[in-house]
Every structure is written in structure tokens, then in C-alpha cells.
Scaffold this active site. Structure first.
Site, PDB file in Angstrom:
ATOM      1  N   SER A 144       0.602  -0.813  -0.023  1.00  0.00           N
ATOM      2  CA  SER A 144       0.158  -0.445  -0.096  1.00  0.00           C
ATOM      3  C   SER A 144       0.968   1.483  -0.151  1.00  0.00           C
ATOM      4  O   SER A 144       1.849   1.199   0.500  1.00  0.00           O
ATOM      5  CB  SER A 144      -0.701   0.243   1.391  1.00  0.00           C
ATOM      6  OG  SER A 144      -1.417   1.234   1.406  1.00  0.00           O
ATOM      7  N   CYS A 155      -1.498   3.691  12.804  1.00  0.00           N
ATOM      8  CA  CYS A 155      -1.691   4.757  12.536  1.00  0.00           C
ATOM      9  C   CYS A 155      -2.035   5.591  14.234  1.00  0.00           C
ATOM     10  O   CYS A 155      -2.561   4.337  15.026  1.00  0.00           O
ATOM     11  CB  CYS A 155      -2.631   5.672  11.699  1.00  0.00           C
ATOM     12  SG  CYS A 155      -4.228   4.823  12.056  1.00  0.00           S
TER      13      CYS A 155
END
Ligand SMILES: Cc1cc2nc3c(=O)[nH]c(=O)nc-3n(C[C@H](O)[C@H](O)[C@H](O)COP(=O)(O)O)c2cc1C
Length: 314
Positions: free
Chosen positions: A21, A127
Site C-alpha cells: 500500500s 496509525c
């Protein structure tokens, strides 16, 4: 003819090579045949539009790179209207990478991308979790468990949890992801790092720190892939520093069922297709009929569990 087919849960891939990604986008269709890949993995998408981090956002370090891109995003509407239809023209499974700063935010975007044309959702849990102390969800088993549990009830699509090399609890995090419903683990994301310009004495990245990717990450991500393969029964997708066919073989032997290629694509946009040809040649030369014969074939029978599951220096 060698059999490159591999299975991630119910999902059958024609070969084990897919992009990591954030290192792959629609414009790569101009330089490589996207139909050749085992799967397509999109850049992490967030619900809201985001600008990303201050520049410079990338810098080179010996043989590898640092990035602090910061997940710029055009938002979910653009993604659903434009990106998913683009990938739907190919006969290749589409994996959508998602992120959010809260577990409810994760569940919302997960629900919204669970649409026809999407085959699995990769959960970028590296994250910050702003509901707690700002540390990434993937740093701890408890935060991994809470977000994965919410995600599991938000979709029927396969969920791939992408782990972080920044935790000292790889195995516990992997097990928490599996217990709360992950169908596969992607191992791993980038490692928090820094570089300083010795003349200006300024950090080389606008965000001061960033993620290390490329060959320097490989031994770390390979170790994690191995430990995860030993600890959970869901498939492992190896990611980190793959630039040669030997790197792929190493990940498969360590226990990965498929692999992702990131930084190597920046050096050679056609890297994944070249690796695919190299993989086929390698297997033919070695007289290996099925890549499944390699998966998890590491010869570690003499090692004790204490060594296999160690997270500190030996
Ligand atoms: C420029 C850049 C952008 C990235 N963006 C994302 C992202 O949006 N989501 C994500 O999960 N990983 C992201 N990553 C991490 C990669 O997917 C991959 O985990 C990491 O680079 C290790 O693989 P590699 O050594 O083959 O590059 C990014 C990496 C790079 C270099």
C-alpha cells in the site's frame, strides 16, 4: 509449468506478488500489465480529505529510504466513484487499505468500502489512536483487539491486519488480531526512523521522523513474519525490503503465503513483473512444482521455543 497459485483464506491469487500500500497507483498501468499481479492493493484511504505531512516527505538512507508521506487522501467519495471502478476493469482481486484515528472511524470507513468490486480490506493500524495516548493501534494487543473487533462487525469481507515493526509485542499483537477476527496479517509496515543533514544539522524529513522501508527493513520484517507464522494459523503476507526473487523465497520459507513489494517499485516501476518472471524461473530451476511446497518450510527443528519467540537481543 510451475503452480504459483496461493490462497489467503477463501481468496485465491494467481501468484503471490502484490504491491505494498502507498507504493502503487493507477498510473502504474502505463508501465506494467496490472493483470499480471496476484492482487492490487490501494494506497491507504481515510474517510476525510487529508493533506499529508510537511515536505520533504522522503529521503534516501544507505540502500533504503525514509518516508513521512502522512496518508494524504482525496476522501472516501472520490475513492468510491473513481478508484474502485478503475481497478474493477482488471481480473485481479482488489484489496483496499483503510485507516482512521478512532475505532469508530475505522468501522465507518470499513462499512463504506465494503462494496462490490472490493475483495478484502487491509487495515492499516500503524496509525495514531487519538482516543488513547496517540500510539498506533498496532503497538499493543489491547488496542489491536478493540479496533479489530469493531471492524469485524462492520464488514463480511476478509480483513487483513497490517502490523507495525515498532512494537515489542509482535506475537501478542498478531494473536490479538487473529482472535478478534482478522483473516490474514500483513507483516509489516515501515519502522520509525530518522536521518539528519550533518551540514544544516536539520532532520532530513519535514516531519522529523519517518518510516524506514527497503532492504534495511527486510531482516526485521522477515523475523516478524516468521514469528507470526509460528504463532497464528491465519495466512501471513510478507512485506518489507523485497527486491529480489531470493527475498521472496526467504519470506515463503519463513511462512508467508504471499508477499508485497513497495520500495523496489520506486527503483524499477516494473519490479513486480520482473520478480514474477524470476520467481517462475527460480522454481523451475529448483524443480519445485508448487510454491505451496516452500511455504513455512524453514528448517528450525533444532531451535527451542524460547529462541523462536524471543523479542529482545539474543
Ligand atoms: C512512499 C511510501 C508510502 C507508503 N504509504 C503507505 C500507506 O499509505 N499505507 C500503508 O499501510 N503502508 C504504506 N507504506 C508502507 C509500505 O506499504 C510497506 O509496508 C513498506 O514500505 C515496507 O515494504 P518495502 O520495504 O517493500 O517498501 C508506504 C511506504 C512508502 C515507501
Amino acid at each position: 509449468m510451475v503452480n504459483l497459485k496461493t490462497k489467503i483464506g477463501e481468496l485465491i491469487l494467481k501468484n503471490p506478488i502484490m504491491p505494498a500500500s502507498g507504493t502503487f497507483s493507477e498510473d502504474l498501468a502505463e508501465v506494467l500489465d496490472l493483470n499480471k499481479l496476484g492482487a492490487h492493493v490501494t494506497k491507504t484511504i481515510t474517510e476525510e480529505k487529508r493533506c499529508g505531512n510537511p515536505s520533504p516527505r522522503v529521503c534516501e538512507v544507505s540502500g533504503s529510504m525514509l518516508n513521512s508521506i502522512g496518508i494524504p487522501s482525496k476522501g472516501i467519495e472520490y475513492f468510491i466513484d473513481t478508484v474502485i471502478p478503475f481497478y474493477s476493469q482488471y481480473n485481479v482481486p482488489l484489496i483496499v487499505s483503510i485507516s482512521a484515528q478512532t475505532s469508530d472511524g475505522f468501522a465507518r470507513i470499513c462499512e463504506r468500502v465494503s462494496v462490490p468490486g472490493v475483495d478484502a480490506i487491509e487495515v492499516n493500524i500503524s496509525c495514531p489512536n487519538i482516543e488513547e495516548d496517540g500510539k498506533a493501534f498496532a503497538m499493543r494487543p489491547s488496542t489491536t483487539q478493540s479496533v479489530m473487533t469493531k471492524l469485524r462487525s462492520a464488514t463480511d469481507l476478509p480483513l487483513w491486519a497490517k502490523l507495525s515493526p515498532n512494537t515489542g509485542e509482535t506475537i501478542e499483537v498478531a494473536m490479538a488480531a487473529e482472535e478478534s477476527g482478522a483473516d490474514a496479517l500483513v507483516v509489516s509496515n515501515t519502522m520509525l526512523s530518522m536521518a539528519i543533514d550533518i551540514h544544516s544539522r536539520k532532520p532530513k524529513l519535514g516531519n522529523l521522523m519517518g518510516g524506514l522501508s527497503g532492504p534495511s527493513l527486510k531482516p526485521i520484517a522477515l523475523r516478524m513474519a516468521y514469528q507470526c507464522a509460528k504463532s497464528v494459523s491465519i495466512p501471513i503476507i510478507g512485506c518489507g525490503g523485497i527486491s529480489t526473487v531470493e527475498d521472496i523465497i526467504e519470506y515463503l520459507i519463513a511462512g508467508a503465503t504471499a508477499i508485497q513489494v513497495g520500495t523496489a517499485t520506486f527503483i524499477n516501476p516494473n519490479a513486480m513483473v520482473t520478480l514474477l518472471a524470476d520467481l517462475e524461473n527460480f522454481l523451475q530451476k529448483q524443480n519445485i512444482q508448487n510454491i505451496s511446497d516452500l511455504i513455512g518450510s524453514v528448517r528450525d527443528e533444532d531451535a527451542t521455543d524460547d529462541v523462536v519467540f524471543m523479542e529482545t537481543a539474543p
